[in-house]
Design an enzyme around this catalytic site. Structure first.
Site, PDB file in Angstrom:
ATOM      1  N   CYS A 358       0.657  -1.305   0.065  1.00 39.42           N
ATOM      2  CA  CYS A 358      -0.018  -0.047   0.115  1.00 39.42           C
ATOM      3  C   CYS A 358       1.032   1.093   0.165  1.00 39.42           C
ATOM      4  CB  CYS A 358      -0.794   0.112   1.279  1.00 39.42           C
ATOM      5  SG  CYS A 358       0.010  -0.169   2.683  1.00 39.42           S
ATOM      6  N   HIS A 410      -2.680   0.847   6.836  1.00 41.88           N
ATOM      7  CA  HIS A 410      -3.043   0.832   5.619  1.00 41.88           C
ATOM      8  C   HIS A 410      -3.270   2.373   5.102  1.00 41.88           C
ATOM      9  CE1 HIS A 410      -4.116  -0.831   1.698  1.00 41.88           C
ATOM     10  NE2 HIS A 410      -5.140  -0.132   1.815  1.00 41.88           N
ATOM     11  N   ASN A 422      -6.057   2.397  -3.780  1.00 38.66           N
ATOM     12  CA  ASN A 422      -5.132   1.644  -2.834  1.00 38.66           C
ATOM     13  C   ASN A 422      -4.914   0.365  -3.429  1.00 38.66           C
ATOM     14  OD1 ASN A 422      -6.812  -0.677  -0.913  1.00 38.66           O
ATOM     15  ND2 ASN A 422      -8.167   0.660  -2.367  1.00 38.66           N
TER      16      ASN A 422
END
EC number: 3.4.-.-
Length: 452
Positions: A358, A410, A422
């Protein structure tokens, strides 16, 4: 005569003093050496404690690493389950629409059945009013010729067959309706069961994640305590090192003083012998004079200072709206075509093959637009970039953080309208909704603006 006595007395005093001075210096040096040995012993124990504490911290870090791997796996399963729930709820919604459509079709079918029933009832009533089967017989007997008879017989047969077809069609419609209702109920039951199973699994995964997160916090607390103890031990070791150095300096000074005293004693003894020789060889009554002098040494100490260091954090990255759109365009170009790789995106090979996690995905997207967020970026470093903004004020291009396997575990790029770009372990590079139960629960309002 008095002068001889005085000279002898002074020499005796100096000689006696010089006898005691080395003894006193030797005693002081022995005490200082003993203190030094005690400090060395204590420093050895402290160093042993430092080594032991380092091993403890290394063990805790290893446990934390293994735990994070387990949390990552659970988090991946939780995300996949959440996505399945989302898909199944969409299917449920679609099925409900089918139910409404079927209900409408049922009403239309019932209407056709009712109309057919009316036609049959009217025909039966007409037959009854006109003599029933006798009426059909009259029609046949009224034929003018054999050909006319055949024609009338065919017509009567057609009417009877039409009534039979209407009844058969009505029965088929009823059967079709019952089958459709049965299939629909079966489908709804399957959807409800699957949804219930998925929600149970999601609840179990959330429970496990919570337990693992608590365990992770406990390990972090233990590690913080161990690191604090290690810091204290290092400070103590540093203090003992300074004490040992001071005692070493003291020993040097005491040894120098002892050497000076020994030299003074030797000089005093030489002077005494010289005076005695002069007195014995002089028969004329002359008196020799003796005088002594003592030199005192001085010692100086130097103070040392170490320069202080100042560390500064990164500044706000700023650019323009074109950079935001360029970053989003680059990132969106690999949606659905880039699989997630834990720790990926930190080598040229990974970047060339579009293998990211990520944080490296976000860094790569912005780097392509000329905004550098730091090679080897992690969520921990990215959360310190730019400036914080409230969730109510976030706009396209802002970085949004989620508490997944850890706090701010994240990160993605906000697109607007409740969606974000993402790279996640379930779908790779994708556009997801922040209203998805998984992301909604994990988002706690942490937003950073890296491009103004």
């Amino acid at each position: 005569m008095k002068k001889k006595v005085y000279t002898f007395g002074l020499a005796s005093i100096l000689g006696t003093a010089s006898l005691f001075t080395p003894f006193m210096n030797n005693t002081a040096s022995a005490e200082t050496s003993q203190q030094k040995q005690e400090i060395q012993q204590k420093r050895s124990e402290v160093n042993s404690g430092i080594e032991s504490k380092r091993k403890e911290i290394a063990k805790l870090q290893d446990e934390q690493k293994k735990l994070e791997g387990k949390i990552q796996e659970l988090d991946k399963k939780a995300l996949e389950t959440s996505n399945k729930i989302e898909d199944k709820e969409k299917e449920n919604k679609k099925t409900k629409k089918e139910v409404e459509a079927l209900k409408k079709e049922i009403k239309e079918t019932e209407k056709r059945i009712e109309e057919r029933s009316k036609v049959i009832k009217n025909r039966v009533r007409s037959l009854q009013e006109n003599g029933g089967s006798q009426n059909y017989l009259n029609v046949l007997l009224g034929a003018q010729s054999f050909g006319d008879f055949i024609t009338r017989a065919t017509a009567v047969s057609t009417i009877v067959d039409a009534d039979k077809d209407l009844l058969d069609e009505q029965e088929k419609d009823k059967n079709k309706l019952e089958k459709a209702m049965s299939d629909l109920n079966t489908k709804l039951d399957e959807i409800q069961k699957t949804l219930a199973d998925l929600k149970t699994l999601k609840s179990d995964l959330d429970k496990q994640l919570k337990e693992q997160a608590n365990l992770s916090k406990q390990l972090q607390t233990k590690q913080a305590a161990a690191e604090s103890e290690l810091s204290d031990l290092k400070k103590e070791a540093g203090s003992l090192t300074k004490e040992e150095a001071a005692l070493e300096q003291k020993l040097k000074e005491e040894r120098a003083a002892a050497a000076a005293a020994a030299k003074a004693k030797e000089e005093s003894a030489t002077a005494e012998k010289s005076d005695s020789g002069s007195s014995s060889s002089s028969n004329s009554g002359s008196v020799s004079k003796s005088d002594g002098s003592s030199n005192s040494g001085s010692s100086s100490s130097k103070k040392s200072s170490s320069p202080s260091r100042n560390y500064s954090s990164g500044s706000v990255v700023s650019s323009n709206g074109n950079a935001i759109e360029a970053a989003i365009s680059t990132g969106s170009s690999i949606v659905g075509r880039s699989p997630y790789k834990w720790g990926g995106g930190r080598s040229q090979a990974d970047i060339d093959n579009r293998r990211f996690d990520c944080s490296s995905f976000v860094r790569w997207a912005y780097a392509s637009a000329g905004v550098e967020l730091g090679f080897g970026a992690t969520t921990s470093t990215l959360v310190g970039k730019g400036r914080a903004v409230s969730a109510s004020e976030m706009k396209r291009g802002d970085l949004v953080f989620f508490d997944t396997y850890k706090t701010n575990g994240h990160v993605g790029i906000y697109l607007g309208n409740g969606t974000f770009l993402n790279d996640n372990s379930s779908r790779g590079v994708s556009v997801d909704s922040m209203s998805n139960p998984y992301w909604k629960k994990a988002f706690n309002g942490v937003v950073r603006r890296v491009v103004e």
